[in-house]
Design an enzyme around this catalytic site. Structure first.
Site, short mmCIF file in Angstrom:
data_model
loop_
_atom_site.label_atom_id
_atom_site.label_comp_id
_atom_site.label_asym_id
_atom_site.label_seq_id
_atom_site.Cartn_x
_atom_site.Cartn_y
_atom_site.Cartn_z
CG ASP A 197 32.48 64.28 44.02
OD1 ASP A 197 31.96 63.16 43.90
OD2 ASP A 197 31.84 65.35 43.85
CG ASP B 263 25.07 64.65 47.70
OD1 ASP B 263 24.94 65.03 46.53
OD2 ASP B 263 26.06 64.01 48.11
CD GLU C 14 29.18 60.94 46.57
OE1 GLU C 14 27.98 61.24 46.40
OE2 GLU C 14 29.81 60.19 45.80
CE LYS D 287 28.93 57.90 42.92
NZ LYS D 287 29.24 59.31 43.24
#
Ligand code: AMP
Length: 532
Positions: free
Chosen positions: A8, A193, A171, A70
């Site tokens: 992850d 999430d 994810e 990211k």
């Protein structure tokens, strides 16, 4: 085949896991911690520090300590998200000749892919030390709402790190695998999430090991970093009011404030009030100034309420697109560190009219799900799991007058392949331009441009007569391939999609060769591998 790790790669923290038997286990980093800060720092003595080591000296070396990469990977320099990030980051962001992003570190220009590769490389070395043998294969997760560029760039980061990325998986889907692997009952679940930089909401049905994603929605620029910023802005304003000093241009002070803000935010998930105490943060002619403030949970909620509210219409849309009624959702799973904030939990509970399930560790479940996916790919869990994921954004091509014709609709189960017929607009038109786009807007210019190519050698014919079939294919990683075929001449463009951004295959190969050469040097100079 050796071990396969599930990674992850988070905005703020990264985590990895592997499959042992039928369950996933987190692999600690070299310091024994389950998660690693997604930070890379370049020191004046030429060292590259990664993870906690980078985080520890961020305050003294803010310009060369890179975090939240990211948020930049696979994006264009001119995008609104990057403009916002540029204003805020202590490090310098430059524009690449193809409109991509480069990070300036001293005299070097580095791509976000290479920086993410350093984090992945560090995780790879932690796994090697854990297993006592080299690890080559990995499953890497991405936010469901990442577009093709962002997915491809993440995959490239893995390649640069020397990893064979077997699969890129969403994810929330990974989290659902961690949740439902041994679940015997059937039912619909929602995965909410909210991590450090991105938000995804996914609705899926789990039935005896079949994981069927029905709909997914999200915002690839909404996460814990935005909550931190609200606290930072509030502290800067308070300091300005108290001392008539603007300390925002001071990168060192700003980094200290950012770290204190994030700490305060975390504490306020468990207490009602917290102290922020930063001595000697600024000065004027009279002397040093200290920042001392108390922040309450209710003020934090006021400062960030609109960020939490941004998730509500996206949840509503996901439910609508799933074709389910709200009451059909049996369980709500929370993923991502930011879901520990009580206001987030409260709003999610209000929306779904049920308390979220907190059996999963929000920091680890995505990596664990990636490890489970590795077991599916290796055929170890075939009897137990069938995963049917979807594409999170529609795909299509530009048509006349800035039109956008969808070929694959969002929420289509992947892998998938669809073909649509098109034609020419002019008499004897011999070539057509295929402009590949991803997004939901009717106007081509409002969507993300993925690639452009020409199909040439179309047989002469009046306008509207030729039939040109355009085929889109999405593989299991969510990555897209396109082809076009003129039916009458049989001419097909086996297209090499030239990405309109991202690393070309040649650039990627050059980086990989450079990295391997560097590694070889480190290994041969003293006979041992250098630690990061
Ligand atoms: P992730 O990407 O899942 O690692 O999420 C990281 C984000 O979660 C960061 O923005 C953290 O500040 C945030 N976070 C972690 N723990 C807490 C907490 N206890 N309360 C609020 N936010 C948290």
């Amino acid at each position: 085949m050796g071990h396969v790790i599930g990674i992850d790669l988070g905005t703020t923290y990264s985590c990895m896991a592997y499959l042992i038997g039928e369950s996933a286990k987190v692999i600690p980093n070299l310091e024994g911690a389950p998660t690693t800060p997604s930070m890379v720092s370049f020191t004046s003595s030429g060292e590259t520090l990664i993870g906690n080591l980078a985080m520890r000296q961020a305050v003294t070396n803010p310009e060369n300590t890179l975090f939240a990469i990211k948020r930049l990977i696979g994006r264009k320099y001119n995008s609104p998200e990057v403009s916002e990030t540029r204003r805020r980051m202590p490090y310098k962001i430059a524009e690449a000749p193809n409109g991509d992003i480069l990070i300036e570190v001293g005299s070097q220009l580095i791509t976000p892919q290479e920086i993410s590769a350093k984090i992945l490389g560090y995780l790879k070395s932690c796994a090697a030390s854990y297993f006592g043998e080299e690890v080559k294969d990995a499953v890497v997760t991405v936010p469901a709402h990442f577009d093709d560029h962002q997915r491809q760039a993440t995959k490239d980061a893995g390649t640069i790190a020397g990893l064979n990325v077997l699969r890129v998986i969403n994810e929330p889907t990974a989290a659902s695998l961690a949740y439902g692997l041994n679940l015997k009952k059937a039912g619909a679940v929602a995965v909410f999430d909210l991590g450090g930089g991105t938000f995804d909401i996914t609705i899926l049905e789990i039935n005896n090991g079949v994981f069927h994603v029905l709909a997914t929605n999200g915002d690839s620029y909404l996460g814990g970093e935005d909550f931190d910023r609200r606290i930072v802005d509030w502290l800067l304003e308070e300091f300005r009011k108290d001392h008539k000093i603007d300390i925002s241009p001071d990168k060192y002070a700003l980094q200290r404030i950012k770290e204190a803000a994030e700490r305060a935010k975390r504490e306020l998930s468990f207490t009602q009030e917290t102290e922020i105490n930063l001595p000697f943060i600024g000065s004027d002619a009279v002397g040093s100034k200290h920042l001392r403030k108390s922040l309450s949970r209710s003020l934090l909620e006021e400062l960030t309420k609109d960020l939490v509210e941004k998730s509500i219409p996206l949840m509503r849309l996901a439910i609508e697109e799933s074709g389910l009624k709200l009451e059909a959702i049996e369980d709500v799973i929370l993923v991502g560190g930011q879901t520990r904030m009580p206001l987030v939990r409260k709003r999610v509970a209000e929306f779904f009219q049920k308390e979220p399930n907190d059996k999963l560790n929000p920091d680890e479940s995505v990596a664990m799900g990636a490890a489970i996916q590795s077991g599916i790919l290796r055929g170890e869990l075939n009897e137990l799991v069938l995963l049917l994921d979807v594409t999170s954004l529609s795909l299509g091509i530009e048509t006349e007058n800035n039109g956008f014709e969808k070929i694959i609709d969002k929420n289509t189960t992947i892998p998938t392949k669809r073909t649509k017929p098109f034609t020419t607009v002019e008499h004897d038109q011999r070539r057509v331009r295929i402009h590949v786009l991803q997004g939901e807007n009717h106007h081509a210019s409002e969507n993300t441009s993925l690639a452009m190519f020409d199909l040439v050698g179309i047989s002469p014919a009046p306008a509207g007569v030729p039939e040109i079939d355009v085929t889109f294919e999405i593989d299991a990683d969510g990555i897209v391939k396109v082809s076009a075929r003129d039916i009458s001449s049989g001419r097909e463009q086996k297209i090499l999609i030239q990405p309109s951004s991202g690393l070309s295959r040649e650039e990627l190969n050059n980086i990989v060769v450079r990295e391997r050469e560097k590694e070889a040097k480190e290994t041969t100079s003293n006979g041992k591998k250098g630690l990061l």
